[in-house]
Design an enzyme around this catalytic site. Structure first.
Site, PDB file in Angstrom:
ATOM      1  N   SER A  16       0.954  -1.084  -0.044  1.00 14.46           N
ATOM      2  CA  SER A  16      -0.040   0.028  -0.088  1.00 14.46           C
ATOM      3  C   SER A  16       1.051   1.307  -0.058  1.00 14.46           C
ATOM      4  CB  SER A  16      -0.795  -0.208   1.129  1.00 14.46           C
ATOM      5  OG  SER A  16      -1.525   1.391   1.472  1.00 14.46           O
ATOM      6  N   HIS A  17       0.346   2.269  -0.389  1.00 13.12           N
ATOM      7  CA  HIS A  17       1.086   3.629  -0.211  1.00 13.12           C
ATOM      8  C   HIS A  17       1.344   4.050   1.026  1.00 13.12           C
ATOM      9  CE1 HIS A  17       0.310   4.063  -4.418  1.00 13.12           C
ATOM     10  NE2 HIS A  17       0.735   5.429  -4.414  1.00 13.12           N
ATOM     11  N   SER A  18       0.582   3.373   2.163  1.00  5.88           N
ATOM     12  CA  SER A  18       0.597   3.707   3.362  1.00  5.88           C
ATOM     13  C   SER A  18       1.230   2.484   4.237  1.00  5.88           C
ATOM     14  CB  SER A  18      -0.900   4.258   3.959  1.00  5.88           C
ATOM     15  OG  SER A  18      -0.746   4.174   5.395  1.00  5.88           O
ATOM     16  N   GLY A  52       3.999   6.294  -0.035  1.00  2.00           N
ATOM     17  CA  GLY A  52       4.592   6.111  -1.282  1.00  2.00           C
ATOM     18  C   GLY A  52       4.723   4.662  -1.364  1.00  2.00           C
ATOM     19  N   ASP A  76      -2.458  -1.701  -3.556  1.00  2.00           N
ATOM     20  CA  ASP A  76      -3.666  -0.648  -3.655  1.00  2.00           C
ATOM     21  C   ASP A  76      -3.811  -0.030  -5.054  1.00  2.00           C
ATOM     22  OD1 ASP A  76      -1.586   0.994  -3.123  1.00  2.00           O
ATOM     23  OD2 ASP A  76      -2.661   1.770  -1.051  1.00  2.00           O
TER      24      ASP A  76
END
Lengths: 138, 247
Positions: A16-18, A52, A76
């Protein structure tokens, strides 16, 4: 169900980006599947914790989850998907076999972890995760 | 858009330009290109971020700067021996450091182009043009985008076309085509990436990815003019290590 051999389980990596989304989703899926976290890991955000996608964290998580039966990666959006695709296309850094699974992140993660915990092989795990797209809520 | 200028069937005739001698582009040229790109990205980072804040998530300038500074550092330590290796090293570095979608996209562009150049110590401009085409096609495949989707491809396709039309020679024409392509993304509606969620609201803004892609192409032209002609193009064959078939 086709079983992965030798009692080895398919590993799951959630990209995921997070960092929080990846790690929490991993805990959620492990909890709902009733298995310890060991089967599934998050690879979220950049190494400094900001938003990122980090190739390094993905590779590290995939290697950690690899028991020898393959690794399924769920992602994601955007750079998370593209980075996994690039790793698969170019590199030799991911364990073999590794696969990007076309699935919604949370629902797919739960299906994948449940299936992997039950001993399903990589094809079966991927199919279960992909099937999550067909589960309608209304 | 607008008629494609296909360069008549003739073209290939004489080629001229010392094509008989050693191909002119060496690893140092490619390192110079990457360094010029790092300079351009550093110089324009704020603008890239500003463009990205209009239709993206405001990280393009910072991401690109982080990536290309890492490339600069890596090549500053040691320049790989071949043009192909320079591009592959740079591409790998971008994938591992950028942190946004431009990492895998530019990384794929450079790695595929580098792979296409193989292990030759020097390559011709025509080979460079062909390798860029290979890299750009790989980017299109990775991102699933086509011309007109308001992406970096809208700068890269015209650039590589202009380059090919000149037999790989005219880096300035490529630069102009890339910059024009980037500007022409303004009226387009984004169909890929985060900007696509904006629908019609993405119209009226220049695409940040096409803008940074134009910087990369401009850096190629800069690297070219930065050469001191240390022996004149015709270089009286200072016996190039006898690397016979540098195909």
């Amino acid at each position: 169900m086709v079983e992965a051999h030798g009692g080895k389980r398919v590993g799951i990596v959630l990209v995921s980006h997070s960092k929080e989304v990846a790690d929490s989703t991993a805990r959620l899926a492990a909890g709902l599947a009733g298995v310890p976290d060991a089967l599934v890991a998050g690879a979220g955000g950049l190494p400094d914790g900001s938003l990122g996608t980090s190739e390094e964290l993905i590779v590290e998580a995939a290697r950690r989850m690899d028991e020898g039966a393959g690794v399924a990666l769920l992602a994601d959006l955007g750079s998370a998907v593209l980075t996994v695709k690039t790793l698969l296309a170019e590199g030799d850094e991911l364990p073999e076999p590794a696969r990007l699974v076309d699935a919604p992140l949370i629902e797919g993660a739960v299906a994948a972890v449940v299936t992997a915990a039950g001993g399903g092989d990589l094809d079966t795990v991927a199919a279960a995760a992909e099937e999550a797209y067909t589960y309608r809520k209304l | 858009m607008s008629g494609k200028v296909t360069n008549g069937a003739g073209g290939s005739g004489d080629g001229g330009d010392g094509s008989e001698g050693t191909p002119e582009l060496d690893a140092a040229f490619f390192a110079r290109w990457m360094t010029a790109a790092a300079d351009a990205v550093a110089r324009e980072a704020d603008r890239l971020t500003e463009l990205d804040s209009a239709i993206g998530d405001s990280d393009h300038g910072g991401n690109m700067r982080r990536g290309f500074e890492a490339v600069r550092e890596e090549l500053g330590e040691e320049v790989p021996a071949t043009p192909g290796a320079v591009l592959m090293t740079a591409g790998r570095k971008l994938v591992s450091t950028v942190g946004g979608a431009s990492g895998p996209l530019y990384g794929t562009l450079l790695r595929r182009a580098g792979k296409a150049l193989g292990s030759a110590e020097r390559v011709s401009r025509e080979e460079l043009a062909g390798a860029l085409r290979t890299g750009i096609d790989a980017v299109a495949q990775l991102g699933g985008a086509v011309a007109g989707d308001k992406t970096m491809l809208d700068a890269l396709f015209p650039a590589v076309e202009a380059l090919a039309d000149s037999g790989g020679k005219d880096f300035e024409a490529a630069r102009t085509a890339a910059e024009q392509g980037a500007e022409e993304t303004v009226p387009l509606q984004a169909r890929k990436g985060r900007a696509s969620y904006l629908g019609e609201r993405s119209i009226g803004h220049q695409d940040p990815g096409a803008t940074s892609a134009a910087l990369l192409v401009a850096a190629l032209a800069e690297a070219d003019t930065a050469v001191e002609p240390e022996g004149d193009a015709d270089g009286t064959g200072s016996a190039q290590g006898g690397s016979g078939g540098s195909e």
